[in-house]
Each structure stands twice: as structure tokens, then as C-alpha cells.
Write an enzyme that holds these catalytic residues in place. Structure first.
Site, PDB file in Angstrom:
ATOM      1  N   LYS A 163      42.103  33.030  49.069  1.00  0.00           N
ATOM      2  CA  LYS A 163      41.289  33.264  48.008  1.00  0.00           C
ATOM      3  C   LYS A 163      41.446  32.643  46.773  1.00  0.00           C
ATOM      4  O   LYS A 163      42.413  33.050  46.191  1.00  0.00           O
ATOM      5  CB  LYS A 163      40.996  34.984  47.907  1.00  0.00           C
ATOM      6  CG  LYS A 163      39.839  35.314  47.625  1.00  0.00           C
ATOM      7  CD  LYS A 163      39.323  34.919  46.280  1.00  0.00           C
ATOM      8  CE  LYS A 163      39.899  35.809  45.006  1.00  0.00           C
ATOM      9  NZ  LYS A 163      39.605  35.438  43.879  1.00  0.00           N
ATOM     10  N   GLU A 199      53.870  37.921  43.073  1.00  0.00           N
ATOM     11  CA  GLU A 199      54.479  37.184  41.931  1.00  0.00           C
ATOM     12  C   GLU A 199      53.596  37.295  40.679  1.00  0.00           C
ATOM     13  O   GLU A 199      52.566  36.865  40.601  1.00  0.00           O
ATOM     14  CB  GLU A 199      54.700  35.780  42.119  1.00  0.00           C
ATOM     15  CG  GLU A 199      55.660  34.931  41.673  1.00  0.00           C
ATOM     16  CD  GLU A 199      54.815  33.909  40.494  1.00  0.00           C
ATOM     17  OE1 GLU A 199      54.949  34.772  39.477  1.00  0.00           O
ATOM     18  OE2 GLU A 199      54.514  33.021  40.616  1.00  0.00           O
TER      19      GLU A 199
END
Ligand code: ADP
Length: 498
Positions: free
Chosen positions: A191, A266
């Protein structure tokens, strides 16, 4: 200043005027809703392409395809074949590198100086993961049970992976997720960020050409609150690999609770970059400048809290400000440009609000601090490289991630003091130390609570060296052997042999 060639994108082979569709199960499809959104060049405000806008229904279709592929033919593909596919993919990315890096520049604004500079690492990532595809193995483990009981482990792909990426480095962010997924035998729904979906779609095309089977890599652009959220909560997804802001990271943790899917996150940072008076200051000035100005500050590990030893503070901060003032800002298609625009109006507004907050809090702008609007710059989201001096640790510009070309310069006196102040943040992603004193370097390398410590350099990255966060910068590592483990389950097998 007018960047030569700023209209070239009309000739970009990927920008053919057709709507860019979703890649699901090896086919290019319209969104189920029929909706599209515009992808915009942030240097000029021009629409580059219409992109199919995936949402929950498209995510369902992609997850079904990924599940079918995982439980079907892809599960039987041998490591050598996965390696060969990844190597072919790497070759195609290399052959199309100019096209891809220019597309990144058009879609998210980073200058070609930077996007071309990313080529080596991006292709290196794919070749690294290709190598690892044939190096994965479990272990035989001696146990202490009575009798004859043999035990060993199997490493198995975790399954269907939802990869949600940001817009600040579409090429390498995409490959950072696709590489380990394919190496380990997972399947992926990628995505892309709504601000920069084009390179991920082009990579989908090249992956098909490289022989990635239908359903193994699906690319579904769409918005975070719709497509992204649908992926994060989907009961058919086994893992989310996410890169983005910590606020979205928290939403993903909550959305993932339904099936307790595996996560790697992250997230953002407010990284300290510490300059001692004994450092090679000629190297530290551009080093500390680019630690923040690179990619217009739109890098999660940017060294935005610049701690400078008090006795060189005024001189050093002045030199970094001169460095920033002399950087060429403009349309990233110009090869002489070092600093491009911010990615979007939203990002521009966010950075502008922090420029105002910094002033209100009493910080002193030594350079920059405003939008650049000369000539062609007026059409894009350009902000001058900015250095705030007289910043205190408790100011918002010293605590919050700005994601713009804004340095907060803070004086310090000794090593223990600066270590504790450097760690006084909710984040822990990157950090820098500039010194010629090896014991100072080691003490800080051990003491700083962050996933990377760069000494006499900043932002060095390599496919073999792990990268990731402490604290609210997230968990899990990308690059290195540990990255592959994030995509693997460990199964223990016991055999009674007596
Ligand atoms: P930024 O604020 O820098 O755009 P985000 O963390 O919002 O960073 O975006 C990173 C990625 O996360 C993008 O692909 C975005 O579409 C996606 N995203 C945003 N909100 C959500 C959400 N609620 N659930 C899942 N993904 C999201």
C-alpha cells in the site's frame, strides 16, 4: 530559478495519460468503487496521473489473491527459484533505473541528485535479499529430555504481508518490503502512500516482467484511513510491515489486535547529532547540515537536534547556516539542485507551523525560516534550509518531529550532560557524533538509546546492516539478517526416536 527540463515529465514513459490501475492477482484493475485520485508533482503543482483509489473492497480482493498464492503454487517454489526471480527483478530495476528515479523525483520532489544516488542501495537491497533466499535455515538443537528425543527448528514464511509505506523514498521503501517478503516466501499487498504511488506501481509492472507469479505481489494505492486501515485490521493478513509516523504506527498497533498479527514498525525520530570541539569541523559542517537538509528533512532518522559544544557553538552554527544558505533549492529535475520541495501542501503547512512555533518559543532563525517563492518556485512547496539557534530542550522544535529542513541547534558543555540530553526524547532512531576522540565516540555509541549511531558520518546505510528504532521509533529491524527473521516463523519439531 527555473530548473531546466522541468516540463520533461510529459515525456516520461510511465506518464501516458492513462489511469494507473491497481495490481491484484497479476492483473491491472480499476478500483471496485471506480474512484481515482490525482498524483501531483510538488515542485510544480501539476497533476502527473490519475490513480485508481483502492479501499476496503480492493484490499479484500488483494488479500484473497495473496492468500491463494501463498497456499498454492508460491508455497512450493524452491529457494533457488525465488532467488532467480529476485535477481531478474533487480536486473530490471537496474535497466529502468533512470526512469524509476525520475518518476520518484516527479512524484515526491526529491532532486535527481538524491533519487539517482539511491539507485545503488535499492538494487543492492534486492540482490542482498536474493542472496539470503538460499541462506535461510533452521537448527538442530540438542535437548536434555530423558530417552532419545531429537529436536530441530523449521523457518517458515509468516504468510500474507501488508506493507504500508510512506512517500519520502518510494523506491527503496518498496524494495525494503518486497525483497524480504519474496526471499522468505511470503506474499505481499503493498500500500503506497497517497502522495507518491507511481514508483511502486512501476515496480509492480517490473516484478511481473521478472516472473513474480500472480498474487505474490499486489500493489493497491489508496488513502491511509481507508486502504491502509483496511489492511491493518484485515483478519487474513499475517503481518504488517509499516514505515511512517508514530501516530499512524499507534493506530496500526490497535487495528492489528483483531488477529494479533505480527508487526514491524519503522517510525519517526528526533535524532541528536552531537558535535565536539575536537571534531574535523570542515567535515562536520556539511555532515551536520545534510543530516537534516537531505530530502528537505523528510527522513525519519534526520539529525535535527544539533548539539554543539559551547565553545565552538556560535562559529559552528554560523558555518552550518552558511552551508544551508548556499544549497541550491529548486525543481529536482535540475541536476544541480540539492534541495527539492516538500511533498505536499499538508506537509508544507505542517513545517510552516513549526517555523512559527520556533519563533514564538524564542528560538532565533539564523538562516531560512520561510517559504521560497522566487520565479517558478512559487508553484511548489519550497522551504529554505533553516537553522534555529538558542533552542532549549523543552521547546517543541526540540521535541517534535518536523519532517522539514529545520535544524534546532543547542549548546552543551560536557559529555555526560549531552548524553542525557540526547536521550531526553521519546524517539530513538538515528544519532550522530562528530569527534576525533575515540573514547568519547565509544562512550556515546554505547550510551545513546537509538537504533543507529553514526560517528563522523551521518545516514550511512547498507543492505547488510540493520536499521530500526528504540522507544517510540518502533520495533523490528530492516536490512541485515534480522530483517529476514521478521518475515519468518520458527517452528520446533520433536521426534521421539527410541
Ligand atoms: P505521513 O504523516 O508522513 O504521511 P503516515 O504515517 O500518515 O505518514 O503515512 C505513512 C503511510 O501510512 C501511508 O501509506 C499512509 O497512507 C498510511 N496510513 C495513514 N493512516 C493510516 C491508518 N490509519 N492505517 C493504516 N495506514 C495508514
Amino acid at each position: 530559478m527555473t530548473a531546466p527540463g522541468s516540463r520533461q515529465h510529459a515525456q516520461h514513459p510511465f506518464l501516458d495519460g492513462k489511469t494507473k490501475r491497481l495490481l491484484i492477482d497479476g492483473k491491472w484493475l480499476e478500483a471496485a468503487s471506480g474512484k481515482t485520485f490525482d498524483s501531483i508533482n510538488p515542485a510544480t503543482g501539476e497533476v502527473l496521473a490519475q490513480v485508481a483509489e483502492g479501499d476496503a473492497e480492493d484490499i479484500d480482493r488483494a488479500v484473497e489473491a495473496a492468500r491463494r498464492a501463498f497456499e498454492g503454487p508460491w508455497g512450493k517454489v524452491k529457494p533457488f527459484e525465488r532467488q532467480a526471480i529476485l535477481l531478474r527483478f533487480a536486473d530490471l530495476v537496474e535497466q529502468h533505473a533512470d526512469e524509476i528515479t525520475e518518476l520518484d523525483t516527479l512524484d515526491m520532489g526529491a532532486p535527481v541528485q538524491r533519487t539517482r544516488g539511491m539507485k545503488r542501495r535499492a538494487i543492492g537491497l534486492l540482490r542482498y535479499y536474493a542472496g539470503m533466499a538460499t541462506a535461510l535455515h533452521g537448527e538442530t538443537i540438542e535437548n536434555s529430555l530423558p530417552g532419545e528425543v531429537f529436536s530441530y527448528t523449521l523457518k517458515e514464511p509468516v504468510g500474507v504481508v501488508g506493507a504500508i509505506i510512506p512517500w519520502n523514498a518510494p523506491l527503496s521503501s518498496s524494495l525494503w518490503k518486497i525483497g524480504p517478503a519474496l526471499a522468505t516466501g511470503c506474499t505481499v499487498i503493498l500500500k503506497p502512500a497517497e502522495e507518491a504511488p507511481l514508483t511502486p506501481l512501476l515496480l509492480g509492472q517490473l516484478a511481473l516482467e521478472a516472473g513474480v507469479p500472480p498474487g505474490v505481489l499486489n500493489v493497491v494505492p489508496g488513502f491511509g484511513e481507508t486502504a491502509g486501515a483496511a489492511l491493518a485490521r484485515h483478519m487474513g493478513v499475517d503481518k504488517i510491515a509499516f514505515t511512517g509516523s508514530h501516530v499512524t504506527g499507534q493506530k496500526i498497533v490497535q487495528a492489528s489486535a483483531g488477529n494479533l498479527k505480527r508487526l514491524s514498525l519503522e517510525l519517526g525520530g528526533k535524532s541528536p547529532d552531537i558535535v565536539f570541539a575536537d571534531a574535523d569541523l570542515d567535515a562536520a559542517v556539511p555532515g551536520a547540515g545534510m543530516a537534516t537538509f537531505l530530502n528537505s528533512g523528510q527522513i525519519c532518522s534526520a539529525g535535527t537536534r544539533l548539539f554543539v559544544e559551547r565553545r565552538i557553538y556560535d562559529e559552528f552554527v554560523g558555518r552550518v547556516a552558511d552551508f544551508g544558505r548556499n544549497l541550491r533549492v529548486g525543481n529536482g529535475l535540475d541536476p544541480d539542485v540539492t534541495i527539492g520541495p516538500l511533498v505536499s501542501r499538508e506537509q508544507f503547512d505542517r513545517v510552516s507551523s513549526y517555523l512559527a512555533i520556533g519563533r514564538q518559543e524564542g528560538a532565533r532563525p539564523v538562516t531560512g525560516g520561510e517559504r521560497l517563492t522566487d520565479g517558478d518556485l512559487a508553484n511548489g512547496y519550497f522551504v529554505a534550509p533553516t537553522v534555529f539557534a538558542d533552542v532549549r530542550d523543552d521547546m517543541r522544535i526540540a521535541q517534535e518531529e518536523i519532517f522539514g529542513p529545520v535544524i534546532s541547534a543547542i549548546p552543551f558543555t560536557d559529555i555526560d550532560e549531552v548524553l542525557s540530553r540526547a536521550n531526553n526524547t521519546m524517539f530513538g532512531l538515528g544519532s550522530g557524533v562528530w569527534t576525533r576522540d575515540v573514547s568519547k565516540a565509544h562512550r556515546l555509541a554505547k550510551g545513546i538509546r537509538a537504533g543507529s549511531v553514526w560517528i563522523n558520518c551521518y545516514q550511512a546505510m547498507d543492505p547488510a546492516v540493520p536499521f530500526g528504532g528504540y522507544k517510540m521509533s518502533g520495533y523490528g529491524r530492516e536490512s541485515g539478517i534480522q530483517h529476514l527473521e521478521e518475515y519468518l516463523n520458527v517452528k520446533a519439531v520433536w521426534i521421539k526416536t527410541d
